[in-house]
Design a protein around this motif. Structure first.
Motif, PDB file in Angstrom:
ATOM      1  N   LEU A 243      13.104 -14.455  -2.200  1.00  0.00           N
ATOM      2  CA  LEU A 243      14.273 -13.401  -1.996  1.00  0.00           C
ATOM      3  C   LEU A 243      13.641 -12.063  -1.690  1.00  0.00           C
ATOM      4  CD1 LEU A 243      16.659 -12.076  -2.811  1.00  0.00           C
ATOM      5  CD2 LEU A 243      16.629 -13.101  -5.306  1.00  0.00           C
ATOM      6  N   PHE A 244      13.844 -11.479  -0.883  1.00  0.00           N
ATOM      7  CA  PHE A 244      12.997  -9.786  -0.885  1.00  0.00           C
ATOM      8  C   PHE A 244      14.892  -8.959  -1.537  1.00  0.00           C
ATOM      9  CE2 PHE A 244      10.033  -8.416   1.898  1.00  0.00           C
ATOM     10  CZ  PHE A 244       9.005  -9.734   2.081  1.00  0.00           C
ATOM     11  N   GLU A 245      14.267  -7.444  -1.998  1.00  0.00           N
ATOM     12  CA  GLU A 245      15.414  -7.112  -1.897  1.00  0.00           C
ATOM     13  C   GLU A 245      14.699  -5.416  -0.970  1.00  0.00           C
ATOM     14  OE1 GLU A 245      15.462  -4.569  -6.032  1.00  0.00           O
ATOM     15  OE2 GLU A 245      16.704  -2.805  -5.199  1.00  0.00           O
ATOM     16  N   GLY A 246      15.685  -5.095  -0.098  1.00  0.00           N
ATOM     17  CA  GLY A 246      15.498  -4.396   0.340  1.00  0.00           C
ATOM     18  C   GLY A 246      15.660  -2.844   0.519  1.00  0.00           C
ATOM     19  N   ILE A 247      14.145  -2.279  -0.386  1.00  0.00           N
ATOM     20  CA  ILE A 247      15.036  -0.591  -0.452  1.00  0.00           C
ATOM     21  C   ILE A 247      13.377  -0.295   0.636  1.00  0.00           C
ATOM     22  CG2 ILE A 247      13.719   1.001  -1.684  1.00  0.00           C
ATOM     23  CD1 ILE A 247      14.080  -0.688  -4.613  1.00  0.00           C
ATOM     24  N   LYS A 248      13.932  -0.130   1.765  1.00  0.00           N
ATOM     25  CA  LYS A 248      12.992   0.188   3.221  1.00  0.00           C
ATOM     26  C   LYS A 248      11.304   0.775   2.991  1.00  0.00           C
ATOM     27  CE  LYS A 248      15.725   3.803   5.275  1.00  0.00           C
ATOM     28  NZ  LYS A 248      16.703   3.958   6.036  1.00  0.00           N
ATOM     29  N   THR A 249      11.530   2.225   2.477  1.00  0.00           N
ATOM     30  CA  THR A 249      10.301   2.609   2.222  1.00  0.00           C
ATOM     31  C   THR A 249       9.269   2.061   1.659  1.00  0.00           C
ATOM     32  OG1 THR A 249      11.979   4.205   1.429  1.00  0.00           O
ATOM     33  CG2 THR A 249       9.881   4.695   0.317  1.00  0.00           C
ATOM     34  N   ALA A 250       9.821   1.094   1.090  1.00  0.00           N
ATOM     35  CA  ALA A 250       8.642  -0.127   0.159  1.00  0.00           C
ATOM     36  C   ALA A 250       7.380  -0.725   1.521  1.00  0.00           C
ATOM     37  CB  ALA A 250       9.498  -1.080  -0.532  1.00  0.00           C
ATOM     38  N   TYR A 251       8.633  -0.538   2.758  1.00  0.00           N
ATOM     39  CA  TYR A 251       8.295  -1.777   3.070  1.00  0.00           C
ATOM     40  C   TYR A 251       7.193  -0.586   4.664  1.00  0.00           C
ATOM     41  CZ  TYR A 251      10.204  -5.047   0.416  1.00  0.00           C
ATOM     42  OH  TYR A 251      10.872  -5.881  -0.069  1.00  0.00           O
ATOM     43  N   CYS A 252       7.832   0.685   4.213  1.00  0.00           N
ATOM     44  CA  CYS A 252       7.106   1.217   5.700  1.00  0.00           C
ATOM     45  C   CYS A 252       5.506   1.903   5.857  1.00  0.00           C
ATOM     46  CB  CYS A 252       8.478   2.850   6.003  1.00  0.00           C
ATOM     47  SG  CYS A 252       8.159   4.628   4.999  1.00  0.00           S
ATOM     48  N   PRO A 253       5.587   1.625   7.244  1.00  0.00           N
ATOM     49  CA  PRO A 253       3.544   2.160   6.829  1.00  0.00           C
ATOM     50  C   PRO A 253       2.958   3.221   6.630  1.00  0.00           C
ATOM     51  CG  PRO A 253       4.404   1.429   8.855  1.00  0.00           C
ATOM     52  CD  PRO A 253       5.754   1.411   8.274  1.00  0.00           C
ATOM     53  N   GLY A 254       3.597   3.997   6.375  1.00  0.00           N
ATOM     54  CA  GLY A 254       3.330   5.558   6.185  1.00  0.00           C
ATOM     55  C   GLY A 254       3.239   5.576   3.987  1.00  0.00           C
ATOM     56  N   PHE A 255       4.778   4.777   3.747  1.00  0.00           N
ATOM     57  CA  PHE A 255       4.525   5.077   1.921  1.00  0.00           C
ATOM     58  C   PHE A 255       3.895   4.446   1.759  1.00  0.00           C
ATOM     59  CE2 PHE A 255       6.477   2.861  -1.932  1.00  0.00           C
ATOM     60  CZ  PHE A 255       6.942   4.858  -2.067  1.00  0.00           C
ATOM     61  N   ASN A 256       2.803   3.166   2.237  1.00  0.00           N
ATOM     62  CA  ASN A 256       1.856   2.203   2.019  1.00  0.00           C
ATOM     63  C   ASN A 256       1.123   2.857   2.191  1.00  0.00           C
ATOM     64  OD1 ASN A 256       2.936  -0.392   1.111  1.00  0.00           O
ATOM     65  ND2 ASN A 256       4.352   0.391   2.534  1.00  0.00           N
ATOM     66  N   GLN A 257       0.871   4.197   3.276  1.00  0.00           N
ATOM     67  CA  GLN A 257      -0.508   5.057   3.060  1.00  0.00           C
ATOM     68  C   GLN A 257      -0.479   5.890   1.992  1.00  0.00           C
ATOM     69  OE1 GLN A 257      -1.079   7.632   6.790  1.00  0.00           O
ATOM     70  NE2 GLN A 257      -3.202   6.904   6.284  1.00  0.00           N
ATOM     71  N   LEU A 258       0.533   6.202   1.550  1.00  0.00           N
ATOM     72  CA  LEU A 258       0.684   7.412   0.019  1.00  0.00           C
ATOM     73  C   LEU A 258       0.245   6.774  -0.633  1.00  0.00           C
ATOM     74  CD1 LEU A 258       3.428  10.375   0.313  1.00  0.00           C
ATOM     75  CD2 LEU A 258       3.273   8.695  -1.233  1.00  0.00           C
ATOM     76  N   LEU A 259       1.203   5.724  -0.791  1.00  0.00           N
ATOM     77  CA  LEU A 259       0.415   5.220  -2.446  1.00  0.00           C
ATOM     78  C   LEU A 259      -1.086   4.311  -2.417  1.00  0.00           C
ATOM     79  CD1 LEU A 259       3.291   2.382  -2.781  1.00  0.00           C
ATOM     80  CD2 LEU A 259       2.929   4.664  -3.965  1.00  0.00           C
ATOM     81  N   GLY A 260      -0.953   4.462  -0.758  1.00  0.00           N
ATOM     82  CA  GLY A 260      -3.042   3.967  -1.188  1.00  0.00           C
ATOM     83  C   GLY A 260      -4.300   4.776  -1.120  1.00  0.00           C
ATOM     84  N   VAL A 261      -3.733   6.465  -0.693  1.00  0.00           N
ATOM     85  CA  VAL A 261      -4.555   7.545  -1.398  1.00  0.00           C
ATOM     86  C   VAL A 261      -4.388   7.677  -2.398  1.00  0.00           C
ATOM     87  CG1 VAL A 261      -4.184   9.889  -0.569  1.00  0.00           C
ATOM     88  CG2 VAL A 261      -4.502   7.913   1.695  1.00  0.00           C
ATOM     89  N   ALA A 262      -2.770   7.916  -3.027  1.00  0.00           N
ATOM     90  CA  ALA A 262      -2.919   7.812  -4.048  1.00  0.00           C
ATOM     91  C   ALA A 262      -3.791   6.812  -5.592  1.00  0.00           C
ATOM     92  CB  ALA A 262      -1.259   8.220  -4.626  1.00  0.00           C
TER      93      ALA A 262
END
Ligand code: CTP
Length: 473
Positions: A243-262
């Motif tokens: 079961l996945f919630e579709g918040i597309k931001t959560a899966y986008c590569p740039g957002f994940n890179q941003l979280l990693g940098v943060a």
């Protein structure tokens, strides 16, 4: 000494790869093999790579043909590598015939005949059969899902269901899928379900989809009550379904890179997160008129709460909603202020008030800023006390971005990937809890003014739920 260079993903290493490397090596004395990174593959639209970079390198190494292995991480790298390594020959499979003729200015280009009847794509499909997806809901977002799903391998849009059969048939005609009048017939023809119906119907449809043994990707907000989210995740787990919630931001590569940098420590300890997303809607739009579940926060709150939950955690000492209501009591603009052990956060969203869409993450050593549309992150900056020192990051964001969540959903289903960390069930449960609290508070406030949301009309159970003219964002 003749140096040969070749490139590839080498996913699920197979005979075609082996033969290609063998013949490339035979062209000279020294073979350099460039193996693509996951990020580069994503950037060029290859979203379904199964093996990790380390595994793919190991497999190339095991053949014994490569004298040197390098990483390919960006467009334009080939020319520079050829110059840097003084390569005499560039070799690649004949499926690329003509594509690399431009390299003839730098070295000899050889297209080696591709081995027939084998490819990583074939192996991926054999290992994980194509998932036939059924779509519940016929709004704009459902159409976008079909367009994006076509770009991800391993999924095939099969059918659509909407209790308003006219809408279902129109949608089916437009997108080349089947429409079903009976939801039982719909379930029989599909393997997985994408839910894009109105918010309040999600719970009922998730439940019935899981009961029919289907994996579920549900649009945000997944459900509007914490207990419902807990129940659904628990049930999915028991049934061994995803079961996945579709918040597309959560899966986008740039957002994940941003979280990693943060979280890398570069800005020190994170003390403040501010996220804002506004999108003006016409005053007659459903989002501003659905008395029970409309308004800015139910529509956009998932996006703005996402970075706050990701970076500040889910334990809040205080959570406050400040709302600008429209004439009908629904929120035109909502600001959520949270206080938690690490610091503070604000999540702001609006359908009737325009503001600067921005994500700002402040730490003890610097801050990160991503401008609108940060929810489709492709660029962000890191700033420091010294205003001249700015680090810039960019990441490819393709199309509407839904392809990333679809691809992650599929790889979790096939057991190839553990990407659930991008949006955990605990985070989805916390989001549902915040939605519930918001709706309760709104209802109390509006009741005291003689209004109130119609949230107790039970639209959240059962499967034959009526809806129409739903668009979604
Ligand atoms: N290759 C080959 N014969 C095959 C498959 C691949 O000669 N049957 C060659 C490609 O032309 C390329 C190298 O192997 O030079 C690496 O290809 P890669 O794209 O990693 O493998 P594919 O199997 O083509 O992958 P996919 O199905 O994901 O496109």
């Amino acid at each position: 000494m003749i140096k040969v260079i070749t490139y590839g993903t080498f996913d699920l290493f197979h005979e075609g790869h082996y033969r290609l490397l063998q013949r490339a090596k035979a062209l000279g004395d020294y073979l350099i093999v460039g193996v693509t990174t996951e990020a580069y593959d994503k950037a060029r639209g290859k979203l379904n790579v199964v093996d990790s970079l380390v595994t793919r390198i190991e497999n190339v190494k095991k053949t014994g043909f490569a004298d040197e292995i390098i990483i390919e991480e960006s467009y334009g790298q080939k020319v520079n590598d050829i110059r840097k390594f003084h390569a005499d020959i560039f070799a690649i499979g004949s499926d690329w015939a003509g594509s690399f003729d431009y390299l003839r200015d730098y070295c000899r280009v050889v297209y080696l005949e591709r081995t027939k009847n084998i490819s990583s794509t074939m192996l991926r499909e054999k290992n994980s059969p194509i998932q036939r997806v059924g779509i519940i809901g016929t709004g704009r977002v459902a159409g976008r899902f079909i367009q994006e799903a076509k770009l991800v391998s391993g999924i095939s849009p099969q059918g659509v269901y909407n209790p308003h059969t006219d809408s279902a048939f129109l949608f089916a005609q437009r997108w080349g899928v089947n429409a079903y009048e009976d939801i039982e017939d719909f379930y029989k023809m599909i393997d997985i379900v994408y839910i894009a119906s109105p918010h309040e119907t999600h719970y009922g449809y998730i439940k019935s989809s899981l009961e029919h043994g289907k994996h579920v990707l549900c649009e945000k907000p997944m459900v509007l009550k914490r207990a419902q989210a807990e129940e659904m995740f628990q049930y999915a787990k028991e049934q061994k379904l995803i079961l996945f919630e579709g918040i597309k931001t959560a899966y986008c590569p740039g957002f994940n890179q941003l979280l990693g940098v943060a979280c890398s420590g570069i800005i020190g300890s994170i003390r403040n997160v501010e996220a804002c997303f506004t999108k003006l809607e016409h005053k007659d739009a459903r989002e501003l008129n659905d008395q029970a579940y409309g308004g800015s926060f139910t529509e956009l709150g998932s996006y703005v709460m996402l970075p706050v939950l990701k970076l500040m955690g889910q334990t809040f000492a205080d959570l406050r909603f400040d709302v600008i209501p429209g004439g009908n009591g629904l929120d035109l603009f909502t600001k959520v202020s949270i206080t938690c052990p690490a610091g503070i956060g604000t999540a702001t969203c609006g359908l009737g008030v325009k503001s600067e869409g921005r994500l700002l993450i402040a730490g003890t050593k610097g801050y990160i800023v991503a401008e609108a549309p940060w929810w489709k992150t492709s660029y962000f900056e890191v700033h420091f006390e010294n205003a001249e020192k700015i680090e810039k990051y960019s990441e490819v964001f393709l199309g509407d971005g839904m392809r990333y969540e679809i691809s992650d959903f599929l790889s979790v289903i096939s057991g190839n990937n553990q990407n659930e960390f991008k949006l955990t069930s605990q985070e989805s449960i916390a989001l549902a809890g915040i939605m519930e609290r918001f709706l309760e508070e709104q209802n109390r406030t509006e009741k005291s003014r003689g209004g109130g949301r119609d949230i107790y009309a039970d639209k959240t159970t059962g499967t034959s739920i009526s809806f129409d003219h739903y668009t979604g964002i």
